[in-house]
Design an enzyme around this catalytic site. Structure first.
Site, PDB file in Angstrom:
ATOM      1  N   SER A   1      33.724  53.816  24.250  1.00 31.51           N
ATOM      2  CA  SER A   1      34.087  52.695  25.119  1.00 31.51           C
ATOM      3  C   SER A   1      35.366  52.066  24.597  1.00 31.51           C
ATOM      4  O   SER A   1      35.562  51.923  23.386  1.00 31.51           O
ATOM      5  CB  SER A   1      32.963  51.646  25.126  1.00 31.51           C
ATOM      6  OG  SER A   1      33.407  50.439  25.710  1.00 31.51           O
TER       7      SER A   1
ATOM      8  N   LYS B   1      29.067  51.881  21.629  1.00 32.44           N
ATOM      9  CA  LYS B   1      28.474  52.613  22.752  1.00 32.44           C
ATOM     10  C   LYS B   1      28.719  54.116  22.654  1.00 32.44           C
ATOM     11  O   LYS B   1      29.749  54.559  22.156  1.00 32.44           O
ATOM     12  CB  LYS B   1      29.044  52.110  24.082  1.00 32.44           C
ATOM     13  CG  LYS B   1      28.613  50.695  24.455  1.00 32.44           C
ATOM     14  CD  LYS B   1      29.048  50.343  25.862  1.00 32.44           C
ATOM     15  CE  LYS B   1      28.299  51.164  26.904  1.00 32.44           C
ATOM     16  NZ  LYS B   1      28.734  50.870  28.278  1.00 32.44           N
TER      17      LYS B   1
ATOM     18  N   ASN C   1      28.504  56.572  25.724  1.00 33.03           N
ATOM     19  CA  ASN C   1      28.244  56.726  27.151  1.00 33.03           C
ATOM     20  C   ASN C   1      27.923  58.185  27.503  1.00 33.03           C
ATOM     21  O   ASN C   1      28.563  59.106  26.992  1.00 33.03           O
ATOM     22  CB  ASN C   1      29.469  56.286  27.955  1.00 33.03           C
ATOM     23  CG  ASN C   1      29.763  54.805  27.794  1.00 33.03           C
ATOM     24  OD1 ASN C   1      28.848  53.990  27.765  1.00 33.03           O
ATOM     25  ND2 ASN C   1      31.033  54.460  27.689  1.00 33.03           N
TER      26      ASN C   1
ATOM     27  N   ARG D   1      37.270  81.334  69.378  1.00 26.44           N
ATOM     28  CA  ARG D   1      38.078  80.824  68.265  1.00 26.44           C
ATOM     29  C   ARG D   1      37.976  79.305  68.266  1.00 26.44           C
ATOM     30  O   ARG D   1      38.064  78.673  69.324  1.00 26.44           O
ATOM     31  CB  ARG D   1      39.557  81.249  68.404  1.00 26.44           C
ATOM     32  CG  ARG D   1      39.787  82.763  68.357  1.00 26.44           C
ATOM     33  CD  ARG D   1      39.537  83.361  66.987  1.00 26.44           C
ATOM     34  NE  ARG D   1      40.538  82.931  66.032  1.00 26.44           N
ATOM     35  CZ  ARG D   1      41.771  83.453  65.963  1.00 26.44           C
ATOM     36  NH1 ARG D   1      42.148  84.389  66.799  1.00 26.44           N
ATOM     37  NH2 ARG D   1      42.602  83.026  65.051  1.00 26.44           N
TER      38      ARG D   1
END
Length: 333
Positions: A278, A284, A286, A317
């Site tokens: 982070s 942290k 993550n 088409r």
């Protein structure tokens, strides 16, 4: 090319897959079809054999002005029309007579669709290999944790005990089904598209079916029962199959992310330098791998829906439905 930001492309794809659907490789796949068609036409004595060398020499991406091709495609309605124009000009500089035989008997959609099949064949080989690697890893993890007890959760509340090995085995079970689906899908997918202007091969007369058969062999594709210009079930099937795979991968990522929450802390993603940090909170870790998978799992269903909607095409088409596939399918892949 993949219609996604290059800044985030590394998060949502791989270098190999991005290369397969890059501008240069998309153009080269189309040129490969044109070159193969030329060889077959010459072998069937529909065009002079001396035209082959000049046309093949120009069927290389470096001979094509790709920025101009992109600009011209906007007005032409597809990329094959200006590509054939550039290819013809290149051939004419070497052999004016050979230039008359560029793209003989084909229509733009024949070239674009068959090139797409060639690209999908490369891409799905990589994806199938990745699923095999994932399955092997899950099998090892399930065996390692066959007796690792954890709490089961229903409605996101504590339920009864189970083992982590059982949870992983459920992930693996889904991957085994996807391996079957992908294999079955490929057996129907790898077919030639060659029908001429209205699917009748009219410009090749009685030799049309022979040319189609030889062209399929030249490209190592199956010859379908008939051209599929507005029958898009094969491409919708591969899109849906990839959507199902993505959904199961999202389920795995969701489980891992939930078990990685600080308050639970039963699982974590592997520690890799520069991953999961982070910018403001150094404590942290993550789950960035889960985030990437879940982001894709949110995006792919809408793209699959576009492929399914695009199946409703007009007569011989399509007007809009076919064109909607061009960026959508590579992005799903």
């Amino acid at each position: 090319a993949l219609p996604i930001s290059q800044l985030s492309s590394g998060m949502f794809s791989t270098t190999a897959l991005r290369h397969i659907f890059s501008e240069s490789q998309t153009v080269q796949a189309m040129l490969d079809v044109e070159a193969a068609l030329t060889r077959v036409l010459a072998a069937q004595k529909i065009i002079p054999s001396q035209a082959v060398a000049a046309i093949e020499a120009c069927c290389k991406t470096e001979k094509i002005n790709i920025p101009k091709l992109i600009d011209d495609a906007a007005a032409a309605g597809n990329v094959a029309i200006p590509l054939v124009k550039q290819l013809t000009h290149c051939v004419a500089q070497q052999d004016a007579d050979a230039a008359r035989y560029v793209h003989w008997g084909a229509t733009s959609q024949d070239i674009i669709d068959t090139a797409c099949i060639l690209q999908l064949r490369q891409a799905l080989k990589l994806i199938a290999s990745d699923i095999t690697d994932l399955s092997d890893a899950l099998a090892m993890l399930a065996k390692q944790h066959v007796h690792t007890v954890m709490i089961g959760r229903t409605w996101m509340q504590h339920a009864l005990p189970l083992t982590f090995g059982l949870k992983v085995a459920s992930w693996l079970d889904a991957m085994h089904r996807h391996q079957d689906r992908l294999s079955e899908c490929q057996s129907r997918l790898y077919v030639l598209q060659f029908g001429g202007a209205a699917g009748t091969l009219a410009s090749l007369g009685e030799q049309g079916l022979n040319v189609a058969n030889m062209l399929a062999q030249e490209l190592d594709l199956a010859l379908p029962d008939m051209p599929w210009h507005t029958q898009r079930d094969r491409l919708a099937e591969v899109a849906t199959t990839l959507g199902l795979i993505t959904g199961s991968l999202g389920k795995i990522a969701r489980d891992i992310a939930l078990h990685s929450q600080t308050e639970i802390a039963e699982l974590t993603e592997p520690t890799v330098s520069g991953r999961g940090g982070s910018s403001a909170m150094p404590h942290k870790r993550n789950p960035v791998g889960c985030a990437a998978v879940l982001a894709v799992a949110h995006r792919v269903p809408g793209l699959v829906a576009t492929m399914l909607t695009s199946m409703v095409q007009e007569q011989e088409r399509a007007l809009g439905g076919w064109q909607a596939e061009w960026d959508t399918l590579p992005e799903i892949v």
